[in-house]
Every structure is written in C-alpha cells, then in structure tokens.
Design a protein around this motif. Structure first.
Motif, PDB file in Angstrom:
ATOM      1  N   GLY A 147      41.682  37.188  55.541  1.00  0.00           N
ATOM      2  CA  GLY A 147      40.746  36.930  54.442  1.00  0.00           C
ATOM      3  C   GLY A 147      41.450  36.753  53.117  1.00  0.00           C
ATOM      4  O   GLY A 147      41.128  35.846  52.340  1.00  0.00           O
ATOM      5  N   ALA A 148      42.425  37.615  52.843  1.00  0.00           N
ATOM      6  CA  ALA A 148      43.175  37.507  51.578  1.00  0.00           C
ATOM      7  C   ALA A 148      44.025  36.244  51.555  1.00  0.00           C
ATOM      8  O   ALA A 148      44.044  35.526  50.549  1.00  0.00           O
ATOM      9  CB  ALA A 148      44.039  38.746  51.372  1.00  0.00           C
ATOM     10  N   THR A 149      44.705  35.958  52.657  1.00  0.00           N
ATOM     11  CA  THR A 149      45.581  34.779  52.663  1.00  0.00           C
ATOM     12  C   THR A 149      44.793  33.481  52.658  1.00  0.00           C
ATOM     13  O   THR A 149      45.297  32.458  52.185  1.00  0.00           O
ATOM     14  CB  THR A 149      46.565  34.799  53.860  1.00  0.00           C
ATOM     15  OG1 THR A 149      45.831  34.917  55.070  1.00  0.00           O
ATOM     16  CG2 THR A 149      47.550  35.951  53.738  1.00  0.00           C
ATOM     17  N   SER A 150      43.543  33.527  53.136  1.00  0.00           N
ATOM     18  CA  SER A 150      42.728  32.307  53.086  1.00  0.00           C
ATOM     19  C   SER A 150      42.410  31.896  51.649  1.00  0.00           C
ATOM     20  O   SER A 150      42.044  30.752  51.391  1.00  0.00           O
ATOM     21  CB  SER A 150      41.427  32.491  53.877  1.00  0.00           C
ATOM     22  OG  SER A 150      40.526  33.337  53.185  1.00  0.00           O
ATOM     23  N   LEU A 151      42.563  32.835  50.724  1.00  0.00           N
ATOM     24  CA  LEU A 151      42.284  32.563  49.309  1.00  0.00           C
ATOM     25  C   LEU A 151      43.549  32.276  48.506  1.00  0.00           C
ATOM     26  O   LEU A 151      43.485  32.103  47.288  1.00  0.00           O
ATOM     27  CB  LEU A 151      41.548  33.758  48.695  1.00  0.00           C
ATOM     28  CG  LEU A 151      40.210  34.122  49.350  1.00  0.00           C
ATOM     29  CD1 LEU A 151      39.713  35.468  48.846  1.00  0.00           C
ATOM     30  CD2 LEU A 151      39.195  33.032  49.120  1.00  0.00           C
ATOM     31  N   ALA A 152      44.681  32.219  49.186  1.00  0.00           N
ATOM     32  CA  ALA A 152      45.965  32.065  48.487  1.00  0.00           C
ATOM     33  C   ALA A 152      46.044  30.786  47.659  1.00  0.00           C
ATOM     34  O   ALA A 152      46.659  30.777  46.591  1.00  0.00           O
ATOM     35  CB  ALA A 152      47.115  32.110  49.482  1.00  0.00           C
ATOM     36  N   ASP A 153      45.434  29.720  48.121  1.00  0.00           N
ATOM     37  CA  ASP A 153      45.503  28.450  47.392  1.00  0.00           C
ATOM     38  C   ASP A 153      44.357  28.269  46.393  1.00  0.00           C
ATOM     39  O   ASP A 153      44.279  27.242  45.725  1.00  0.00           O
ATOM     40  CB  ASP A 153      45.510  27.275  48.378  1.00  0.00           C
ATOM     41  CG  ASP A 153      46.786  27.239  49.208  1.00  0.00           C
ATOM     42  OD1 ASP A 153      47.825  27.724  48.716  1.00  0.00           O
ATOM     43  OD2 ASP A 153      46.737  26.745  50.353  1.00  0.00           O
ATOM     44  N   THR A 154      43.484  29.256  46.308  1.00  0.00           N
ATOM     45  CA  THR A 154      42.371  29.175  45.365  1.00  0.00           C
ATOM     46  C   THR A 154      42.906  29.350  43.945  1.00  0.00           C
ATOM     47  O   THR A 154      43.633  30.305  43.675  1.00  0.00           O
ATOM     48  CB  THR A 154      41.332  30.286  45.660  1.00  0.00           C
ATOM     49  OG1 THR A 154      40.900  30.157  47.014  1.00  0.00           O
ATOM     50  CG2 THR A 154      40.145  30.202  44.730  1.00  0.00           C
ATOM     51  N   PRO A 155      42.563  28.453  43.043  1.00  0.00           N
ATOM     52  CA  PRO A 155      43.036  28.600  41.653  1.00  0.00           C
ATOM     53  C   PRO A 155      42.552  29.916  41.053  1.00  0.00           C
ATOM     54  O   PRO A 155      41.496  30.439  41.426  1.00  0.00           O
ATOM     55  CB  PRO A 155      42.399  27.409  40.929  1.00  0.00           C
ATOM     56  CG  PRO A 155      41.993  26.456  41.990  1.00  0.00           C
ATOM     57  CD  PRO A 155      41.742  27.264  43.233  1.00  0.00           C
ATOM     58  N   GLU A 156      43.330  30.437  40.148  1.00  0.00           N
ATOM     59  CA  GLU A 156      43.027  31.734  39.531  1.00  0.00           C
ATOM     60  C   GLU A 156      41.619  31.773  38.936  1.00  0.00           C
ATOM     61  O   GLU A 156      40.896  32.751  39.107  1.00  0.00           O
ATOM     62  CB  GLU A 156      44.068  32.039  38.446  1.00  0.00           C
ATOM     63  CG  GLU A 156      44.160  33.492  38.066  1.00  0.00           C
ATOM     64  CD  GLU A 156      44.694  34.366  39.196  1.00  0.00           C
ATOM     65  OE1 GLU A 156      44.215  35.507  39.306  1.00  0.00           O
ATOM     66  OE2 GLU A 156      45.564  33.912  39.956  1.00  0.00           O
ATOM     67  N   ASP A 157      41.208  30.691  38.271  1.00  0.00           N
ATOM     68  CA  ASP A 157      39.887  30.686  37.637  1.00  0.00           C
ATOM     69  C   ASP A 157      38.748  30.520  38.644  1.00  0.00           C
ATOM     70  O   ASP A 157      37.581  30.663  38.284  1.00  0.00           O
ATOM     71  CB  ASP A 157      39.806  29.620  36.540  1.00  0.00           C
ATOM     72  CG  ASP A 157      40.015  28.202  37.064  1.00  0.00           C
ATOM     73  OD1 ASP A 157      40.374  28.029  38.244  1.00  0.00           O
ATOM     74  OD2 ASP A 157      39.826  27.261  36.271  1.00  0.00           O
ATOM     75  N   GLY A 158      39.051  30.281  39.900  1.00  0.00           N
ATOM     76  CA  GLY A 158      38.018  30.150  40.931  1.00  0.00           C
ATOM     77  C   GLY A 158      38.007  31.288  41.934  1.00  0.00           C
ATOM     78  O   GLY A 158      37.173  31.324  42.848  1.00  0.00           O
ATOM     79  N   LEU A 159      38.929  32.236  41.764  1.00  0.00           N
ATOM     80  CA  LEU A 159      39.049  33.317  42.752  1.00  0.00           C
ATOM     81  C   LEU A 159      37.818  34.217  42.779  1.00  0.00           C
ATOM     82  O   LEU A 159      37.333  34.583  43.850  1.00  0.00           O
ATOM     83  CB  LEU A 159      40.316  34.132  42.484  1.00  0.00           C
ATOM     84  CG  LEU A 159      40.650  35.207  43.519  1.00  0.00           C
ATOM     85  CD1 LEU A 159      40.750  34.624  44.928  1.00  0.00           C
ATOM     86  CD2 LEU A 159      41.950  35.915  43.149  1.00  0.00           C
ATOM     87  N   TRP A 160      37.285  34.560  41.626  1.00  0.00           N
ATOM     88  CA  TRP A 160      36.098  35.430  41.579  1.00  0.00           C
ATOM     89  C   TRP A 160      34.932  34.777  42.326  1.00  0.00           C
ATOM     90  O   TRP A 160      34.260  35.431  43.128  1.00  0.00           O
ATOM     91  CB  TRP A 160      35.726  35.745  40.138  1.00  0.00           C
ATOM     92  CG  TRP A 160      34.493  36.601  40.024  1.00  0.00           C
ATOM     93  CD1 TRP A 160      33.241  36.203  39.675  1.00  0.00           C
ATOM     94  CD2 TRP A 160      34.408  38.000  40.305  1.00  0.00           C
ATOM     95  NE1 TRP A 160      32.369  37.267  39.713  1.00  0.00           N
ATOM     96  CE2 TRP A 160      33.070  38.393  40.097  1.00  0.00           C
ATOM     97  CE3 TRP A 160      35.320  38.958  40.712  1.00  0.00           C
ATOM     98  CZ2 TRP A 160      32.631  39.695  40.277  1.00  0.00           C
ATOM     99  CZ3 TRP A 160      34.887  40.271  40.885  1.00  0.00           C
ATOM    100  CH2 TRP A 160      33.549  40.623  40.670  1.00  0.00           C
ATOM    101  N   ASP A 161      34.705  33.502  42.075  1.00  0.00           N
ATOM    102  CA  ASP A 161      33.616  32.798  42.751  1.00  0.00           C
ATOM    103  C   ASP A 161      33.867  32.698  44.257  1.00  0.00           C
ATOM    104  O   ASP A 161      32.931  32.811  45.057  1.00  0.00           O
ATOM    105  CB  ASP A 161      33.415  31.406  42.154  1.00  0.00           C
ATOM    106  CG  ASP A 161      32.827  31.459  40.749  1.00  0.00           C
ATOM    107  OD1 ASP A 161      32.100  32.436  40.441  1.00  0.00           O
ATOM    108  OD2 ASP A 161      33.105  30.539  39.950  1.00  0.00           O
ATOM    109  N   ALA A 162      35.123  32.503  44.651  1.00  0.00           N
ATOM    110  CA  ALA A 162      35.454  32.439  46.076  1.00  0.00           C
ATOM    111  C   ALA A 162      35.201  33.786  46.749  1.00  0.00           C
ATOM    112  O   ALA A 162      34.704  33.836  47.887  1.00  0.00           O
ATOM    113  CB  ALA A 162      36.905  32.018  46.264  1.00  0.00           C
TER     114      ALA A 162
END
Length: 167
Positions: free
Chosen positions: A79-94
């Motif tokens: 779950g954490a690594t699936s978000l690795a490429d998410t931009p910093e400003d989109g992490l909360w929404d992801a």
C-alpha cells in the motif's frame, strides 16, 4: 517438558504465542522511504509534536509495529509503495481515496504508522502517556471476593484437568 515439569524454552505455549519483534523480512530502502512518506503525510508536525519520521527512534518503533502486524505486512508495504510515485501535493488525496476504496489496505497501514509514532518515548512524553503498567487488585479485594462465595461452585465441582495438548 524439562525434568522439573516446566516447559522448555523451545516448547510453544498455546495460550501465549511467541512475541515477534522483527517484521517478516527486512524492508528495502524504497519501502521504508514510502512508509515514512505516508507516515509524514498522516502525521505532520504540529506545535511541539514532530512529524512522524522526525520522532526519536521512529524507525525502530515502525519495525516493531510491522512485526506486530506480520499478518498484513505485505498489504502495508504494498500500500505504501503503491503511492511512491504520487506527487507530494496529491498524497493526502490519494490516502483519502485509499481510505474510502481500499480499507483493507489503508486501515492496517494507518494503524501501523500511527501506532509506531505513539509508541516512541518522545511522543509518549509529549502527550503525557505513562505507558502500560500493572495495576494489581489490593489483597483485601481478593479476600472479599473469595469470602463472597464466588468460588464455591468451583470448589464443590472438584479438580478438573484438561490438557491443552489434547492428551
């Protein structure tokens, strides 16, 4: 059993499973970075409270929390690594989306990163939590309970032994 009738160190007690203090496997650097990134997003710095990754000994307590939830270790790391490429400003929404659409992943992920944070001595001190401690009942309370007759049916029944090993 040893010669004195006590279980040996290699025998497992069925009522008390062994305590795991290490995750099922070591985290890769990218996996740890992804977990710390998620932790910092969920637990940002606020006043005197540090962000998750800045809490003293956070990584050690994260390892301990992952060991405690070895049953969902892969889901947490994936779950954490699936978000690795998410931009910093989109992490909360992801993470909000994961919470709404994939609670099976988000719930243990968030519980582990938050649990590790609140286990650190620094944070425990900041929030005034003394930790778990024994609080045994006073002797007079035990005497009162025994005197109340609560154990009379058990004593009248007599001794019964049931082996946990199924003997």
């Amino acid at each position: 059993m040893s010669s004195n009738g006590r279980p040996t160190a290699t025998q497992q007690r069925l009522s008390v499973p062994p305590r795991n203090t290490r995750p099922p496997r070591a985290l890769a650097g990218t996996e740890l970075a992804a977990l710390l990134r998620v932790a910092d997003c969920l637990i940002p710095a606020s006043g005197a409270n540090p962000k998750a990754s800045d809490a003293e000994q956070y990584t050690s307590y994260l390892q301990l929390a992952l060991a405690a939830r070895a049953d969902v270790f892969d889901a947490i790391v994936d779950g954490a690594t699936s978000l690795a490429d998410t931009p910093e400003d989109g992490l909360w929404d992801a993470l909000k989306k994961m919470s709404a659409e994939d609670a099976i992943t988000f719930d243990p992920l968030s519980a582990v990163v938050a649990g590790a944070y609140f286990m650190t001595p620094q944070v425990m001190k900041l929030i005034g939590y003394p930790g778990q401690h024994r609080d045994p009942a006073p002797v007079e309370l035990a005497a009162d309970e025994i005197g109340s007759g609560i154990l009379d049916p058990v004593l009248e029944r007599g001794f019964i032994y049931v082996s946990a090993a199924g003997e």
